[in-house]
Write a protein that holds these residues in place. Structure first.
Motif, mmCIF file in Angstrom:
data_model
loop_
_atom_site.group_PDB
_atom_site.id
_atom_site.type_symbol
_atom_site.label_atom_id
_atom_site.label_comp_id
_atom_site.label_asym_id
_atom_site.label_seq_id
_atom_site.Cartn_x
_atom_site.Cartn_y
_atom_site.Cartn_z
ATOM 1 N N THR A 100 32.565 40.238 33.773
ATOM 2 C CA THR A 100 31.625 41.214 34.333
ATOM 3 C C THR A 100 31.035 42.082 33.240
ATOM 4 O OG1 THR A 100 32.758 41.246 36.475
ATOM 5 C CG2 THR A 100 31.388 43.155 35.930
ATOM 6 N N GLN A 101 31.883 42.632 32.394
ATOM 7 C CA GLN A 101 31.398 43.465 31.300
ATOM 8 C C GLN A 101 30.545 42.661 30.331
ATOM 9 O OE1 GLN A 101 34.748 45.576 29.518
ATOM 10 N NE2 GLN A 101 34.241 47.351 30.763
ATOM 11 N N ALA A 102 30.997 41.445 30.022
ATOM 12 C CA ALA A 102 30.281 40.616 29.060
ATOM 13 C C ALA A 102 28.873 40.286 29.550
ATOM 14 C CB ALA A 102 31.069 39.337 28.781
ATOM 15 N N ARG A 103 28.726 39.880 30.795
ATOM 16 C CA ARG A 103 27.424 39.456 31.312
ATOM 17 C C ARG A 103 26.440 40.628 31.377
ATOM 18 N NH1 ARG A 103 26.562 34.434 32.574
ATOM 19 N NH2 ARG A 103 24.555 35.116 33.445
ATOM 20 N N VAL A 104 26.915 41.799 31.693
ATOM 21 C CA VAL A 104 26.042 42.969 31.710
ATOM 22 C C VAL A 104 25.492 43.241 30.305
ATOM 23 C CG1 VAL A 104 26.070 45.490 31.982
ATOM 24 C CG2 VAL A 104 26.987 44.037 33.782
ATOM 25 N N GLN A 105 26.251 42.816 29.283
ATOM 26 C CA GLN A 105 25.820 42.977 27.896
ATOM 27 C C GLN A 105 25.060 41.757 27.381
ATOM 28 O OE1 GLN A 105 29.509 43.856 25.904
ATOM 29 N NE2 GLN A 105 29.945 45.533 27.309
ATOM 30 N N GLY A 106 24.754 40.822 28.271
ATOM 31 C CA GLY A 106 23.958 39.671 27.866
ATOM 32 C C GLY A 106 24.734 38.506 27.310
ATOM 33 N N VAL A 107 26.047 38.504 27.477
ATOM 34 C CA VAL A 107 26.886 37.416 26.976
ATOM 35 C C VAL A 107 26.954 36.303 28.027
ATOM 36 C CG1 VAL A 107 29.174 36.791 26.126
ATOM 37 C CG2 VAL A 107 28.226 39.048 25.625
ATOM 38 N N PRO A 108 26.687 35.027 27.652
ATOM 39 C CA PRO A 108 26.501 33.944 28.634
ATOM 40 C C PRO A 108 27.779 33.282 29.134
ATOM 41 C CG PRO A 108 26.123 33.093 26.438
ATOM 42 C CD PRO A 108 26.394 34.566 26.275
ATOM 43 N N LEU A 109 28.798 34.053 29.456
ATOM 44 C CA LEU A 109 30.026 33.500 30.033
ATOM 45 C C LEU A 109 29.842 33.285 31.533
ATOM 46 C CD1 LEU A 109 32.812 35.634 28.310
ATOM 47 C CD2 LEU A 109 32.494 33.165 28.073
ATOM 48 N N VAL A 110 30.447 32.208 32.044
ATOM 49 C CA VAL A 110 30.386 31.913 33.477
ATOM 50 C C VAL A 110 31.771 31.482 33.948
ATOM 51 C CG1 VAL A 110 29.329 30.507 35.277
ATOM 52 C CG2 VAL A 110 27.988 31.124 33.255
ATOM 53 N N SER A 111 32.238 32.079 35.031
ATOM 54 C CA SER A 111 33.503 31.674 35.632
ATOM 55 C C SER A 111 33.292 30.420 36.467
ATOM 56 C CB SER A 111 34.058 32.801 36.512
ATOM 57 O OG SER A 111 35.236 32.385 37.178
ATOM 58 N N ILE A 112 34.126 29.389 36.248
ATOM 59 C CA ILE A 112 33.942 28.118 36.953
ATOM 60 C C ILE A 112 35.100 27.775 37.890
ATOM 61 C CG2 ILE A 112 32.297 27.070 35.364
ATOM 62 C CD1 ILE A 112 34.614 25.830 33.850
ATOM 63 N N ALA A 113 36.147 28.593 37.902
ATOM 64 C CA ALA A 113 37.246 28.397 38.858
ATOM 65 C C ALA A 113 38.183 29.595 38.789
ATOM 66 C CB ALA A 113 38.031 27.115 38.558
ATOM 67 N N ALA A 114 38.674 30.023 39.938
ATOM 68 C CA ALA A 114 39.681 31.080 39.992
ATOM 69 C C ALA A 114 41.061 30.448 39.867
ATOM 70 C CB ALA A 114 39.577 31.848 41.305
ATOM 71 N N VAL A 115 41.813 30.846 38.864
ATOM 72 C CA VAL A 115 43.168 30.307 38.696
ATOM 73 C C VAL A 115 44.075 30.824 39.805
ATOM 74 C CG1 VAL A 115 45.205 30.258 37.197
ATOM 75 C CG2 VAL A 115 42.904 30.005 36.211
ATOM 76 N N ILE A 116 43.973 32.116 40.093
ATOM 77 C CA ILE A 116 44.755 32.752 41.154
ATOM 78 C C ILE A 116 43.778 33.414 42.119
ATOM 79 C CG2 ILE A 116 46.520 34.482 41.691
ATOM 80 C CD1 ILE A 116 47.601 34.051 38.852
ATOM 81 N N GLN A 117 43.999 33.265 43.399
ATOM 82 C CA GLN A 117 43.012 33.650 44.398
ATOM 83 C C GLN A 117 42.908 35.162 44.611
ATOM 84 O OE1 GLN A 117 39.829 32.858 46.605
ATOM 85 N NE2 GLN A 117 40.972 31.343 45.456
ATOM 86 N N HIS A 118 44.004 35.885 44.447
ATOM 87 C CA HIS A 118 43.990 37.332 44.653
ATOM 88 C C HIS A 118 44.668 38.037 43.485
ATOM 89 C CE1 HIS A 118 42.457 37.195 48.787
ATOM 90 N NE2 HIS A 118 43.252 36.157 48.974
ATOM 91 N N ASN A 119 44.323 39.290 43.303
ATOM 92 C CA ASN A 119 44.880 40.093 42.216
ATOM 93 C C ASN A 119 46.349 40.420 42.492
ATOM 94 O OD1 ASN A 119 45.402 41.893 40.166
ATOM 95 N ND2 ASN A 119 43.700 43.261 40.625
ATOM 96 N N THR A 120 47.236 39.920 41.656
ATOM 97 C CA THR A 120 48.675 40.153 41.846
ATOM 98 C C THR A 120 49.208 41.235 40.910
ATOM 99 O OG1 THR A 120 49.254 38.397 40.266
ATOM 100 C CG2 THR A 120 49.038 37.765 42.581
ATOM 101 N N SER A 121 48.315 42.011 40.304
ATOM 102 C CA SER A 121 48.769 43.041 39.367
ATOM 103 C C SER A 121 48.975 44.372 40.069
ATOM 104 C CB SER A 121 47.758 43.208 38.225
ATOM 105 O OG SER A 121 46.580 43.855 38.668
ATOM 106 N N GLY A 122 49.704 45.240 39.397
ATOM 107 C CA GLY A 122 49.953 46.561 39.945
ATOM 108 C C GLY A 122 50.688 47.427 38.951
ATOM 109 N N PHE A 123 50.955 48.662 39.352
ATOM 110 C CA PHE A 123 51.644 49.612 38.491
ATOM 111 C C PHE A 123 53.140 49.574 38.783
ATOM 112 C CE2 PHE A 123 47.285 51.242 38.809
ATOM 113 C CZ PHE A 123 46.974 51.272 37.451
ATOM 114 N N ALA A 124 53.908 49.270 37.748
ATOM 115 C CA ALA A 124 55.346 49.074 37.894
ATOM 116 C C ALA A 124 56.119 50.212 37.247
ATOM 117 C CB ALA A 124 55.760 47.751 37.259
#
Length: 333
Positions: A100-124
């Motif tokens: 997201t940050q890269a593309r807003v800056q004009g960087v041509p990255l494209v996501s082609i598959a989600a490895v994990i479907q939902h965000n499993t991170s959190g504050f521990a």
């Protein structure tokens, strides 16, 4: 996750990247007497269970079946996003956050598959710290990696409970070990449960988790993802399709056979802790596809939600063209 931390700090460097792919001589599949196209995929960090499907696809011959000789490489100092955007690697393990940050800056990255479907991170945090919800962050010390996104996430979660992020002491702990840091310097940190949380279980160290997705729908984003660059998509779409077809098969195998898949990862990365890999693989297996129609599928609303959250929090200079940041077109039909 640590590599993502580094990427978030260096994504500005990507804007100067070109998009040239180096041609290499084709390899040969001796079994089928077939010439294979050599391609590279760069990891975001050292091998872990986020990457198992790639190693399975390599070990089981799924890449070779699709006519590919895939080399899995480490990111080094440049980082996976920079190598992928510049064409120095054909594919990479990335994150919705950094793309997201890269593309807003004009960087041509494209996501082609989600490895994990939902965000499993959190504050521990260790249970003795008594941090069970965002309001409990007040008066505590958070250990992070120095990215503006961290304070914004803390602020968003704390506002839900009428708490103030200014009451949190935020320090940069870099690559410090979570278990050492919470005993010495900090009260809580941002982790992926599927690795560090599982490690806590194995250590017998009880932790509390405050998951991002419990407090904000906009923070349920894809992390990690498989990515490539726009030039690769435009000039070598058949290669991209072949790569994703084999990777999909690898992750599908991992979902159905976590124990065997874990052994394949350990064979490729024997320095990893065997018990941690096994338990992490068991924990993560249901989360790869989760409630999606198929592994790798991405939704426009997920990209729009997170981008709007970043823009609202001053983390983007302009709004993201979300439909250009990802594609489902290379997923198996």
């Amino acid at each position: 996750m640590k590599k993502w931390m580094a990427m978030m700090c260096t994504v500005l460097l990507l804007a100067g990247c070109g998009t040239t792919n180096e041609e290499t001589a084709p390899a040969k599949d001796e079994k089928n007497n077939q010439e294979l196209d050599k391609v590279t995929v760069v990891l975001d960090w050292t091998p872990n269970t986020n990457h198992t499907g790639l190693y399975v696809a390599q070990e089981k011959g799924y890449f070779a079946e699709e006519g590919l000789d895939v080399e899995i490489i480490m990111p080094g100092e440049a980082g996976a996003d920079q190598l992928t955007a510049s064409g120095k690697a054909d594919f990479g393990v990335s994150y919705q956050e950094s793309i997201t940050q890269a593309r807003v800056q004009g960087v041509p990255l494209v996501s082609i598959a989600a490895v994990i479907q939902h965000n499993t991170s959190g504050f521990a945090s260790p249970v003795e710290k008594n941090i069970t919800s965002p309001k409990d962050f007040a008066g505590k010390t958070y250990g992070g990696w120095g990215s503006p996104v961290e304070q914004s996430v803390l602020d968003s979660l704390m506002k839900v409970e009428n708490a103030n992020v200014e009451d949190v002491s935020i320090i940069n702990m870099g690559d410090s070990d979570f278990f050492t840091a919470v005993k010495r310097d900090i009260d809580f940190a941002w982790i992926f449960y599927g690795w560090t949380g599982v490690e806590a279980e194995l250590r017998g160290e009880e932790i509390n988790m405050v998951y991002l997705t419990d407090y904000s729908e906009k923070l349920d984003y894809y992390t990690p993802v498989l990515a490539t660059n726009e030039t690769m998509i435009a000039e070598n779409p058949d290669t991209v399709k072949a790569f994703i077809k084999a990777a999909s098969k690898g992750y599908s195998f991992t979902i159905e056979n976590p124990d065997e898949a874990a052994q394949i990862l350990l064979k490729a990365a024997p320095d990893l802790d065997e018990e941690l890999v096994q338990k992490s693989q068991e924990w993560l297996a249901p989360y790869y596809q989760d409630d999606a129609a198929q592994w790798g599928e991405q939704k426009l609303e997920v990209w729009e939600n997170y981008a709007s959250w970043m823009f609202e929090n001053g983390l983007l200079d302009k709004e993201l063209e979300a439909d250009q940041a990802f594609t489902n077109e290379f997923l198996p039909e």
